[in-house]
Design an enzyme around this catalytic site. Structure first.
Site, PDB file in Angstrom:
ATOM      1  N   TYR A 113     113.249  78.553  47.308  1.00 52.02           N
ATOM      2  CA  TYR A 113     112.208  78.138  46.362  1.00 52.02           C
ATOM      3  C   TYR A 113     110.845  78.208  47.062  1.00 52.02           C
ATOM      4  CZ  TYR A 113     109.665  74.968  43.225  1.00 52.02           C
ATOM      5  OH  TYR A 113     108.760  74.409  42.363  1.00 52.02           O
ATOM      6  N   HIS A 173     100.548  73.095  30.053  1.00 51.55           N
ATOM      7  CA  HIS A 173     101.281  74.319  30.379  1.00 51.55           C
ATOM      8  C   HIS A 173     101.801  74.293  31.817  1.00 51.55           C
ATOM      9  CE1 HIS A 173     102.123  78.141  28.437  1.00 51.55           C
ATOM     10  NE2 HIS A 173     102.095  78.685  29.639  1.00 51.55           N
ATOM     11  N   CYS A 215     102.860  80.836  42.693  1.00 51.66           N
ATOM     12  CA  CYS A 215     101.859  79.783  42.857  1.00 51.66           C
ATOM     13  C   CYS A 215     101.394  79.371  41.454  1.00 51.66           C
ATOM     14  CB  CYS A 215     100.678  80.314  43.673  1.00 51.66           C
ATOM     15  SG  CYS A 215      99.326  79.132  43.765  1.00 51.66           S
ATOM     16  N   TRP A 217     100.600  86.859  38.952  1.00 54.24           N
ATOM     17  CA  TRP A 217      99.737  85.693  38.725  1.00 54.24           C
ATOM     18  C   TRP A 217      99.341  85.110  40.077  1.00 54.24           C
ATOM     19  CZ3 TRP A 217      97.461  82.156  35.373  1.00 54.24           C
ATOM     20  CH2 TRP A 217      97.528  82.481  34.003  1.00 54.24           C
ATOM     21  N   ARG A 224      97.584  75.925  52.256  1.00 54.70           N
ATOM     22  CA  ARG A 224      98.998  76.168  52.567  1.00 54.70           C
ATOM     23  C   ARG A 224      99.257  77.590  53.058  1.00 54.70           C
ATOM     24  NH1 ARG A 224      98.147  71.947  49.845  1.00 54.70           N
ATOM     25  NH2 ARG A 224      99.632  70.214  49.831  1.00 54.70           N
ATOM     26  N   THR A 227      95.669  72.169  30.325  1.00 56.12           N
ATOM     27  CA  THR A 227      96.685  71.860  29.306  1.00 56.12           C
ATOM     28  C   THR A 227      98.001  71.514  30.008  1.00 56.12           C
ATOM     29  OG1 THR A 227      97.574  74.088  29.180  1.00 56.12           O
ATOM     30  CG2 THR A 227      95.619  73.619  27.836  1.00 56.12           C
ATOM     31  N   PHE A 231     107.285  81.979  35.951  1.00 57.09           N
ATOM     32  CA  PHE A 231     108.427  81.784  35.057  1.00 57.09           C
ATOM     33  C   PHE A 231     109.399  82.961  35.147  1.00 57.09           C
ATOM     34  CE2 PHE A 231     110.599  81.328  30.942  1.00 57.09           C
ATOM     35  CZ  PHE A 231     110.973  79.990  31.051  1.00 57.09           C
ATOM     36  N   GLU A 232     108.873  84.159  35.405  1.00 59.24           N
ATOM     37  CA  GLU A 232     109.723  85.360  35.505  1.00 59.24           C
ATOM     38  C   GLU A 232     110.450  85.455  36.851  1.00 59.24           C
ATOM     39  OE1 GLU A 232     106.458  85.650  34.034  1.00 59.24           O
ATOM     40  OE2 GLU A 232     107.622  85.384  32.202  1.00 59.24           O
TER      41      GLU A 232
HETATM   42  C1  DLZ Z   1     100.764  81.273  31.572  1.00 58.04           C
HETATM   43  C2  DLZ Z   1     100.634  80.931  33.024  1.00 58.04           C
HETATM   44  C3  DLZ Z   1      99.709  79.960  33.434  1.00 58.04           C
HETATM   45  C4  DLZ Z   1      98.827  79.239  32.482  1.00 58.04           C
HETATM   46  N1  DLZ Z   1      99.547  79.677  34.732  1.00 58.04           N
HETATM   47  C5  DLZ Z   1     100.319  80.308  35.642  1.00 58.04           C
HETATM   48  C6  DLZ Z   1     100.173  80.011  37.026  1.00 58.04           C
HETATM   49  O1  DLZ Z   1      99.332  79.219  37.468  1.00 58.04           O
HETATM   50  N2  DLZ Z   1     100.996  80.658  37.905  1.00 58.04           N
HETATM   51  C7  DLZ Z   1     101.946  81.553  37.482  1.00 58.04           C
HETATM   52  O2  DLZ Z   1     102.692  82.083  38.328  1.00 58.04           O
HETATM   53  N3  DLZ Z   1     102.086  81.866  36.185  1.00 58.04           N
HETATM   54  C8  DLZ Z   1     101.301  81.276  35.275  1.00 58.04           C
HETATM   55  N4  DLZ Z   1     101.430  81.581  33.953  1.00 58.04           N
HETATM   56  C9  DLZ Z   1     102.349  82.677  33.551  1.00 58.04           C
HETATM   57  C10 DLZ Z   1     103.804  82.237  33.362  1.00 58.04           C
HETATM   58  O3  DLZ Z   1     104.446  82.019  34.591  1.00 58.04           O
HETATM   59  C11 DLZ Z   1     104.597  83.339  32.607  1.00 58.04           C
HETATM   60  O4  DLZ Z   1     104.342  84.577  33.209  1.00 58.04           O
HETATM   61  C12 DLZ Z   1     104.214  83.422  31.130  1.00 58.04           C
HETATM   62  O5  DLZ Z   1     104.354  82.182  30.505  1.00 58.04           O
HETATM   63  C13 DLZ Z   1     105.095  84.461  30.408  1.00 58.04           C
HETATM   64  O6  DLZ Z   1     106.471  84.081  30.445  1.00 58.04           O
END
Ligand code: DLZ
Length: 164
Positions: A120, A95, A87, A29, A134, A93, A64-65
């Protein structure tokens, strides 16, 4: 804007990093940002004597992973520190808030429990411009900061290891 400059004003010498083994886990991402953070982190590690063969880079889908990705690297016991680089960019939303909160709490509790430091390295920004700032621009070079933090924390943790 803050005029704080990470490290550049410190007079403390950096620890010797020549024997350090550092793992980086980063995201697919926002890879236009995270790839550059990783590049800068690797350059800084190399500039400070870390051998290329002692730097590992792993990829996970999103921030998140990073928690699971970093935890696996900690469990593997092959490195002296893990840098988790991501990042998260604010969307329309809530989220953004959930991902930032979950990722930050997950990495914080891993850092507190792990036998090696977990750095971190997650940017949480309102827009892409703030992220670009940055990458060595007006808001500093975060990739370099993450690498210097890892070097300092490895040295810090070494003083508590039992000598055989
Ligand atoms: C779903 C999502 C969103 C909306 N935005 C980001 C982001 O800006 N940066 C990022 O690293 N990951 C994002 N993700 C994905 C989540 O981190 C994660 O991969 C999914 O929710 C699956 O667990």
């Amino acid at each position: 804007m803050s005029s704080f400059k990470f490290n550049t004003e410190s007079t403390r010498p950096l620890p010797d990093a020549t024997q350090m083994r550092i793992a980086i886990v980063t995201t697919e991402w926002n890879c236009e940002i995270t790839d550059r953070l990783v590049e800068s982190a690797v350059r800084t590690l190399r500039d400070n004597g870390v051998d290329a063969s002692n730097i590992t880079i792993e990829y996970v889908p999103g921030s998140f992973e990073l928690i699971f990705g970093a935890a696996q690297l900690v469990s593997a016991k092959r490195h002296d520190a893990v840098i988790a680089i991501g990042c998260v960019i604010r969307g329309e939303t809530p989220h953004f808030d959930y991902i930032c909160q979950g990722t930050t709490q997950g990495l914080a509790s891993l850092n507190a429990q792990a036998e090696i430091p977990v750095v971190y390295g997650v940017l949480t920004v309102n827009n892409i411009e703030q992220a670009l700032d940055r990458l060595g621009g007006k808001a500093g070079d975060k990739g370099a900061e993450f690498a210097l933090t890892a070097i300092k924390m490895v040295a810090y943790s070494c003083q508590f290891k039992k000598k055989l």
